[in-house]
Design an enzyme around this catalytic site. Sequence first.
Site, PDB file in Angstrom:
ATOM      1  N   GLY A   1      10.283 -39.825 -31.409  1.00 19.26           N
ATOM      2  CA  GLY A   1      11.004 -40.570 -32.464  1.00 19.26           C
ATOM      3  C   GLY A   1      12.403 -40.909 -31.986  1.00 19.26           C
ATOM      4  O   GLY A   1      13.338 -41.009 -32.785  1.00 19.26           O
TER       5      GLY A   1
ATOM      6  N   ALA B   1      10.392 -28.142 -42.313  1.00 20.50           N
ATOM      7  CA  ALA B   1      10.673 -29.411 -42.992  1.00 20.50           C
ATOM      8  C   ALA B   1      12.169 -29.584 -43.204  1.00 20.50           C
ATOM      9  O   ALA B   1      12.624 -30.662 -43.573  1.00 20.50           O
ATOM     10  CB  ALA B   1       9.951 -29.451 -44.330  1.00 20.50           C
ATOM     11  N   ASN B   2      12.927 -28.547 -42.992  1.00 23.85           N
ATOM     12  CA  ASN B   2      14.379 -28.683 -43.091  1.00 23.85           C
ATOM     13  C   ASN B   2      15.037 -27.705 -42.134  1.00 23.85           C
ATOM     14  O   ASN B   2      14.852 -26.504 -42.240  1.00 23.85           O
ATOM     15  CB  ASN B   2      14.851 -28.425 -44.524  1.00 23.85           C
ATOM     16  CG  ASN B   2      16.248 -28.957 -44.718  1.00 23.85           C
ATOM     17  OD1 ASN B   2      17.156 -28.590 -43.983  1.00 23.85           O
ATOM     18  ND2 ASN B   2      16.419 -29.842 -45.678  1.00 23.85           N
ATOM     19  N   MET B   3      15.795 -28.266 -41.200  1.00 20.68           N
ATOM     20  CA  MET B   3      16.356 -27.448 -40.130  1.00 20.68           C
ATOM     21  C   MET B   3      17.696 -26.826 -40.506  1.00 20.68           C
ATOM     22  O   MET B   3      18.294 -26.143 -39.693  1.00 20.68           O
ATOM     23  CB  MET B   3      16.541 -28.304 -38.873  1.00 20.68           C
ATOM     24  CG  MET B   3      15.243 -28.727 -38.233  1.00 20.68           C
ATOM     25  SD  MET B   3      14.476 -27.321 -37.390  1.00 20.68           S
ATOM     26  CE  MET B   3      12.906 -28.018 -36.938  1.00 20.68           C
TER      27      MET B   3
ATOM     28  N   HIS C   1      17.445 -38.575 -51.722  1.00 14.07           N
ATOM     29  CA  HIS C   1      17.574 -38.977 -50.316  1.00 14.07           C
ATOM     30  C   HIS C   1      17.884 -40.467 -50.221  1.00 14.07           C
ATOM     31  O   HIS C   1      17.657 -41.216 -51.170  1.00 14.07           O
ATOM     32  CB  HIS C   1      16.276 -38.696 -49.543  1.00 14.07           C
ATOM     33  CG  HIS C   1      16.116 -37.262 -49.151  1.00 14.07           C
ATOM     34  ND1 HIS C   1      15.538 -36.323 -49.982  1.00 14.07           N
ATOM     35  CD2 HIS C   1      16.456 -36.592 -48.009  1.00 14.07           C
ATOM     36  CE1 HIS C   1      15.525 -35.147 -49.376  1.00 14.07           C
ATOM     37  NE2 HIS C   1      16.078 -35.270 -48.177  1.00 14.07           N
TER      38      HIS C   1
ATOM     39  N   LYS D   1      14.006 -43.341 -46.646  1.00 15.57           N
ATOM     40  CA  LYS D   1      13.057 -42.226 -46.475  1.00 15.57           C
ATOM     41  C   LYS D   1      11.649 -42.650 -46.895  1.00 15.57           C
ATOM     42  O   LYS D   1      11.465 -43.287 -47.930  1.00 15.57           O
ATOM     43  CB  LYS D   1      13.510 -41.010 -47.298  1.00 15.57           C
ATOM     44  CG  LYS D   1      12.657 -39.780 -47.064  1.00 15.57           C
ATOM     45  CD  LYS D   1      13.326 -38.518 -47.544  1.00 15.57           C
ATOM     46  CE  LYS D   1      12.445 -37.292 -47.383  1.00 15.57           C
ATOM     47  NZ  LYS D   1      12.114 -36.968 -45.997  1.00 15.57           N
TER      48      LYS D   1
HETATM   49  N1  LIG Z   1      13.314 -31.083 -40.531  1.00 15.78           N
HETATM   50  C1  LIG Z   1      14.493 -31.626 -40.809  1.00 15.78           C
HETATM   51  O1  LIG Z   1      15.510 -30.925 -40.951  1.00 15.78           O
HETATM   52  C2  LIG Z   1      14.597 -33.123 -40.955  1.00 15.78           C
HETATM   53  C3  LIG Z   1      15.837 -33.734 -41.124  1.00 15.78           C
HETATM   54  C4  LIG Z   1      15.891 -35.106 -41.203  1.00 15.78           C
HETATM   55  C5  LIG Z   1      14.726 -35.861 -41.094  1.00 15.78           C
HETATM   56  N2  LIG Z   1      13.533 -35.233 -40.953  1.00 15.78           N
HETATM   57  C6  LIG Z   1      12.264 -35.944 -40.796  1.00 15.78           C
HETATM   58  O2  LIG Z   1      12.227 -36.503 -39.486  1.00 15.78           O
HETATM   59  C7  LIG Z   1      11.422 -37.680 -39.502  1.00 15.78           C
HETATM   60  C8  LIG Z   1      12.210 -38.842 -38.913  1.00 15.78           C
HETATM   61  O3  LIG Z   1      13.314 -39.136 -39.754  1.00 15.78           O
HETATM   62  P1  LIG Z   1      14.224 -40.409 -39.451  1.00 15.78           P
HETATM   63  O4  LIG Z   1      15.157 -40.508 -40.609  1.00 15.78           O
HETATM   64  O5  LIG Z   1      14.786 -40.326 -38.075  1.00 15.78           O
HETATM   65  O6  LIG Z   1      13.130 -41.591 -39.534  1.00 15.78           O
HETATM   66  P2  LIG Z   1      13.167 -42.966 -38.796  1.00 15.78           P
HETATM   67  O7  LIG Z   1      12.127 -43.796 -39.487  1.00 15.78           O
HETATM   68  O8  LIG Z   1      14.544 -43.511 -38.725  1.00 15.78           O
HETATM   69  O9  LIG Z   1      12.706 -42.642 -37.313  1.00 15.78           O
HETATM   70  C9  LIG Z   1      11.391 -42.326 -36.940  1.00 15.78           C
HETATM   71  C10 LIG Z   1      11.164 -42.863 -35.531  1.00 15.78           C
HETATM   72  O10 LIG Z   1       9.906 -42.382 -35.099  1.00 15.78           O
HETATM   73  C11 LIG Z   1       9.158 -43.464 -34.535  1.00 15.78           C
HETATM   74  N3  LIG Z   1       7.738 -43.206 -34.794  1.00 15.78           N
HETATM   75  C12 LIG Z   1       7.132 -43.015 -35.987  1.00 15.78           C
HETATM   76  N4  LIG Z   1       5.817 -42.830 -35.815  1.00 15.78           N
HETATM   77  C13 LIG Z   1       5.578 -42.880 -34.490  1.00 15.78           C
HETATM   78  C14 LIG Z   1       4.409 -42.722 -33.688  1.00 15.78           C
HETATM   79  N5  LIG Z   1       3.219 -42.484 -34.230  1.00 15.78           N
HETATM   80  N6  LIG Z   1       4.544 -42.833 -32.347  1.00 15.78           N
HETATM   81  C15 LIG Z   1       5.750 -43.068 -31.793  1.00 15.78           C
HETATM   82  N7  LIG Z   1       6.881 -43.227 -32.487  1.00 15.78           N
HETATM   83  C16 LIG Z   1       6.798 -43.119 -33.833  1.00 15.78           C
HETATM   84  C17 LIG Z   1       9.639 -44.706 -35.289  1.00 15.78           C
HETATM   85  O11 LIG Z   1       9.426 -45.878 -34.535  1.00 15.78           O
HETATM   86  C18 LIG Z   1      11.098 -44.394 -35.497  1.00 15.78           C
HETATM   87  O12 LIG Z   1      11.913 -44.888 -34.454  1.00 15.78           O
HETATM   88  C19 LIG Z   1      11.008 -37.889 -40.962  1.00 15.78           C
HETATM   89  O13 LIG Z   1       9.732 -37.313 -41.157  1.00 15.78           O
HETATM   90  C20 LIG Z   1      12.068 -37.117 -41.724  1.00 15.78           C
HETATM   91  O14 LIG Z   1      11.640 -36.702 -43.012  1.00 15.78           O
HETATM   92  C21 LIG Z   1      13.446 -33.869 -40.873  1.00 15.78           C
END
Ligand SMILES: NC(=O)c1ccc[n+]([C@@H]2O[C@H](COP(=O)([O-])OP(=O)(O)OC[C@H]3O[C@@H](n4cnc5c(N)ncnc54)[C@H](O)[C@@H]3O)[C@@H](O)[C@H]2O)c1
Length: 397
Positions: free
Chosen positions: A8, A110-112, A142, A146
């Site tokens: 990502g 799900a949340n770091m 959010h 999202k």
């Molecule tokens: N765990 C945590 O603390 C935490 C914190 C923030 C976000 N998140 C999660 O992280 C994820 C990403 O968040 P974001 O805001 O950066 O989203 P985003 O949409 O900005 O970025 C996701 C990226 O992943 C790529 N992507 C998606 N599916 C793909 C696939 N199958 N193959 C290759 N590339 C792929 C997309 O092209 C995009 O560039 C979400 O699920 C979000 O809920 C988790």
Amino acid sequence: MIRIALSGAGGRMGRTVYKSLIDSKEYQIVFGVDQYPTEDLPFPVYKSFEGCTLEADVILDFSSPSSLDGILDYAVKTGTKVVLATTGYTPEQLKRIGYASKEVAVFHSANMSLGINLLANLSKEAMKFLGDGYDVEIVETHHNKKLDAPSGTALTLANAINSVREKELDHVYGRRESAKRREKNEIGIHAIRGGTVVGKHDVMFLGAGELVRLSHEAESKEVFVRGALRAINFVLTKQTGLYDMNSILGSFYAVTSVSSEKDVSMLYFPSIEADHFIAILRGIKDADVNLDMISQNINLDGTLAVSFTLGDSDLAVAEKIVGDHPHTSVVGTAKLTAEGAGMEHTSGVALEVLSILKGLGTNIYAITTSETKISCCIDHSKLVEAESALKKYYGLG
Ligand SMILES: NC(=O)c1ccc[n+]([C@@H]2O[C@H](COP(=O)([O-])OP(=O)(O)OC[C@H]3O[C@@H](n4cnc5c(N)ncnc54)[C@H](O)[C@@H]3O)[C@@H](O)[C@H]2O)c1
């Protein structure tokens, strides 16, 4: 240098990770994976993990659930450890994560942020304290980009609350059926989307005439990067297994206090009928004597092997009540207790405590444990040394 494969890489979180690590001497992003072109990033970015030839120590994934299979296949095939920060997995996908973790270490949260994980633990305590008289509702807010709703964190909070209940509350997402009253066995989960809010979670306990609100707000995405780096450091110490933020918190907070009690005596009954023991306990209660560590086993003949501790000054009274029933009195002992909320998520604390005590050459007369506490009855003469050894080991000064 820890080599990271960033899944990502072109997304909001991927770019935040990249920016945070530009000057890092500890972490290096060796390649990225993103379905869309990202020529501006200074490392190779593959469209998927299939056909990817570079190696890394760990995959850090902030992408979407659709990338899960590719990540797990690559991780298992190459033995690369994984930190999954993506949210919105289906129950089926969570099972696949579980299977993969039998072959390679996987960290999934799900949340770091540490704060959110504290919120989950506080919500559990509030649920235990307030009980069924309070309705529970979770509201999460959010940014408008999202994709999943409700947030994975809101679901984690709801699951944490349910984990301390005898009867689980049913998840109710939003309330569209206006003619229907709220049921007692519900936990309402509501999603608000808009603007640029990084992430806000409110857990509300609504009772008769009062509302208790526990709240967390992430102010910037960097907080998730810091947590993800902690997760990386943690997962790299493991070979296999599934871990989450509680695994890290547990190891931080396994033992947060060590305390002692002097002038303790112990009475030990190698074989006593349960009725007789209850009669002794009644006599001791009537004499207003407090018992402390009660440790009990059942012998093969059905009698109890049981011991308890009490203050030295109460020993004579207790012995009079016990009379001539076969027992051993141990005087000159002390009680040492190690406590910590993270103990329930950390394996090996009892082993550490007992090994340290044995290393000092003390006798250990009795051990009692709870989820968050280990108490040992040891030689009084070793108490000061033992207390300071445990404090030193757990960094408590
Ligand atoms: N765990 C945590 O603390 C935490 C914190 C923030 C976000 N998140 C999660 O992280 C994820 C990403 O968040 P974001 O805001 O950066 O989203 P985003 O949409 O900005 O970025 C996701 C990226 O992943 C790529 N992507 C998606 N599916 C793909 C696939 N199958 N193959 C290759 N590339 C792929 C997309 O092209 C995009 O560039 C979400 O699920 C979000 O809920 C988790």
